[in-house]
Scaffold this motif. Structure first.
Motif, short mmCIF file in Angstrom:
data_model
loop_
_atom_site.label_atom_id
_atom_site.label_comp_id
_atom_site.label_asym_id
_atom_site.label_seq_id
_atom_site.Cartn_x
_atom_site.Cartn_y
_atom_site.Cartn_z
N VAL A 118 -16.55 43.22 123.50
CA VAL A 118 -16.73 44.51 124.19
C VAL A 118 -15.51 45.39 123.98
N PHE A 119 -14.32 44.80 124.13
CA PHE A 119 -13.09 45.55 123.95
C PHE A 119 -12.97 46.06 122.51
N ALA A 120 -13.34 45.22 121.54
CA ALA A 120 -13.28 45.63 120.14
C ALA A 120 -14.26 46.77 119.86
N ASP A 121 -15.45 46.71 120.44
CA ASP A 121 -16.42 47.80 120.28
C ASP A 121 -15.83 49.12 120.76
N GLN A 122 -15.22 49.09 121.92
CA GLN A 122 -14.64 50.30 122.50
C GLN A 122 -13.49 50.83 121.63
N PHE A 123 -12.66 49.92 121.16
CA PHE A 123 -11.50 50.31 120.34
C PHE A 123 -11.95 50.96 119.04
N VAL A 124 -12.88 50.33 118.34
CA VAL A 124 -13.33 50.85 117.04
C VAL A 124 -14.12 52.14 117.22
N ASP A 125 -14.96 52.21 118.26
CA ASP A 125 -15.71 53.44 118.51
C ASP A 125 -14.77 54.63 118.69
N ALA A 126 -13.68 54.44 119.42
CA ALA A 126 -12.70 55.52 119.62
C ALA A 126 -12.05 55.91 118.31
N ASP A 127 -11.73 54.92 117.48
CA ASP A 127 -11.10 55.22 116.19
C ASP A 127 -12.06 55.96 115.26
N LEU A 128 -13.32 55.61 115.30
CA LEU A 128 -14.30 56.27 114.45
C LEU A 128 -14.43 57.75 114.79
N ARG A 129 -14.20 58.10 116.05
CA ARG A 129 -14.31 59.49 116.47
C ARG A 129 -13.11 60.33 116.03
N GLU A 130 -11.92 59.76 116.07
CA GLU A 130 -10.74 60.60 115.82
C GLU A 130 -9.61 59.92 115.07
N GLY A 131 -9.80 58.67 114.63
CA GLY A 131 -8.69 57.94 114.04
C GLY A 131 -8.77 57.67 112.56
N LEU A 132 -9.75 58.27 111.86
CA LEU A 132 -9.91 57.99 110.44
C LEU A 132 -9.22 59.04 109.58
N ASN A 133 -8.83 58.64 108.38
CA ASN A 133 -8.15 59.52 107.44
C ASN A 133 -9.21 60.34 106.68
N PRO A 134 -9.27 61.65 106.87
CA PRO A 134 -10.36 62.45 106.30
C PRO A 134 -10.47 62.37 104.78
N SER A 135 -9.35 62.42 104.07
CA SER A 135 -9.42 62.41 102.61
C SER A 135 -9.94 61.08 102.07
N VAL A 136 -9.55 59.99 102.73
CA VAL A 136 -10.03 58.68 102.29
C VAL A 136 -11.50 58.50 102.65
N MET A 137 -11.89 59.02 103.80
CA MET A 137 -13.30 58.96 104.16
C MET A 137 -14.15 59.75 103.18
N ASP A 138 -13.65 60.88 102.72
CA ASP A 138 -14.38 61.65 101.70
C ASP A 138 -14.55 60.82 100.43
N ALA A 139 -13.49 60.09 100.06
CA ALA A 139 -13.57 59.25 98.86
C ALA A 139 -14.59 58.13 99.05
N LEU A 140 -14.58 57.51 100.24
CA LEU A 140 -15.55 56.44 100.51
C LEU A 140 -16.98 56.97 100.41
N LYS A 141 -17.23 58.13 101.00
CA LYS A 141 -18.57 58.71 100.96
C LYS A 141 -18.97 59.08 99.54
N ASP A 142 -18.01 59.51 98.74
CA ASP A 142 -18.30 59.83 97.34
C ASP A 142 -18.72 58.58 96.57
N HIS A 143 -18.01 57.48 96.80
CA HIS A 143 -18.40 56.22 96.16
C HIS A 143 -19.79 55.81 96.61
N GLN A 144 -20.07 55.95 97.89
CA GLN A 144 -21.39 55.57 98.40
C GLN A 144 -22.49 56.43 97.77
N SER A 145 -22.22 57.72 97.61
CA SER A 145 -23.23 58.62 97.04
C SER A 145 -23.57 58.25 95.60
N LYS A 146 -22.61 57.58 94.94
CA LYS A 146 -22.81 57.17 93.54
C LYS A 146 -23.35 55.74 93.43
N GLY A 147 -23.60 55.12 94.58
CA GLY A 147 -24.17 53.77 94.55
C GLY A 147 -23.16 52.68 94.28
#
Length: 218
Positions: free
Chosen positions: A77-106
């Motif tokens: 439960v504690f881990a769920d709360q911790f990660v949920d908070a990070d997903l909202r405001e704790g991720l690196n935008p440029s790296v997330m863009d790269a991850l999504k780009d890789h995903q879009s290419k399969g």
């Protein structure tokens, strides 16, 4: 034909480290316990830096002084709360863009981290990665957290070996491997990759990246 993108977690996908924050938040409202935790961690970090203790000794001590003995259900439960908070405001935008780009290419996505599996599994699922390698918690038969780990620290050469094991099972014939990391500690996995990208490095890591001819994202 498969392309594989490997992402470090702390300070790469996330803006900050996960372990220290997770442990500190577990002691919220207990200032004396928190002070004791960080004094012990600081001393053991000095011992690690000076070659007197293994790196995992720092993690083990922090765990024993905070969350060891707690139930798996409570920590999940504690881990769920911790990660949920990070997903909202704790991720690196440029790296997330790269991850999504890789995903879009399969491309296949692997998160490779020294962080603990209780957390890394949740980031992996939330970000739609195909798998992860991490440091593994050890649990008692009655489902409480032990004061030791079930695996070696997923760091340096150990991380590379764990990645190779995962690849042999899940991605045996990638045509190209791209690795993202902020740290020179990931040298084995960065040098293993076809394309290495260093994210927001400190000066020491930047010099290393320049020497190796890696891409640098500041």
């Amino acid at each position: 034909m498969t392309e594989l993108a490997i992402f470090d977690l702390d300070y790469t996908l996330t803006k900050r480290g996960t372990w220290g924050r997770f442990i500190s938040q577990s002691l919220k409202g207990r200032p004396i316990a928190l002070a004791r935790l960080w004094l012990t961690a600081g001393w053991l970090q000095w011992r690690y830096k000076s070659g007197r203790s293994p790196r995992i000794a720092v993690k083990s001590a922090m765990m024993r002084l905070s969350i060891a003995g707690l139930s798996r259900a409570r920590l999940e439960v504690f881990a769920d709360q911790f990660v949920d908070a990070d997903l909202r405001e704790g991720l690196n935008p440029s790296v997330m863009d790269a991850l999504k780009d890789h995903q879009s290419k399969g491309h296949k996505i692997l998160i490779a981290s020294a962080a603990v599996d209780l957390l890394v599994d949740r980031y992996t699922q939330a970000l739609g990665a195909h798998g992860f390698v991490s440091t593994e918690f050890a649990w008692s038969k009655d489902g409480t957290l032990l004061g030791t780990f079930a695996s070696s620290n997923c760091y340096g050469e150990e991380k590379l070996e764990r990645v190779k094991t995962w690849m042999a099972d899940q991605c045996p014939s990638p045509t190209k491997i791209t690795t993202y990391s902020d740290s020179r500690s990931d040298a084995p996995i960065l040098e293993f990759a076809d394309r290495a990208i260093i994210v927001a490095p400190n000066k020491k890591t930047q010099r290393y990246a320049q020497q190796k001819g890696f891409e640098i994202w500041n």
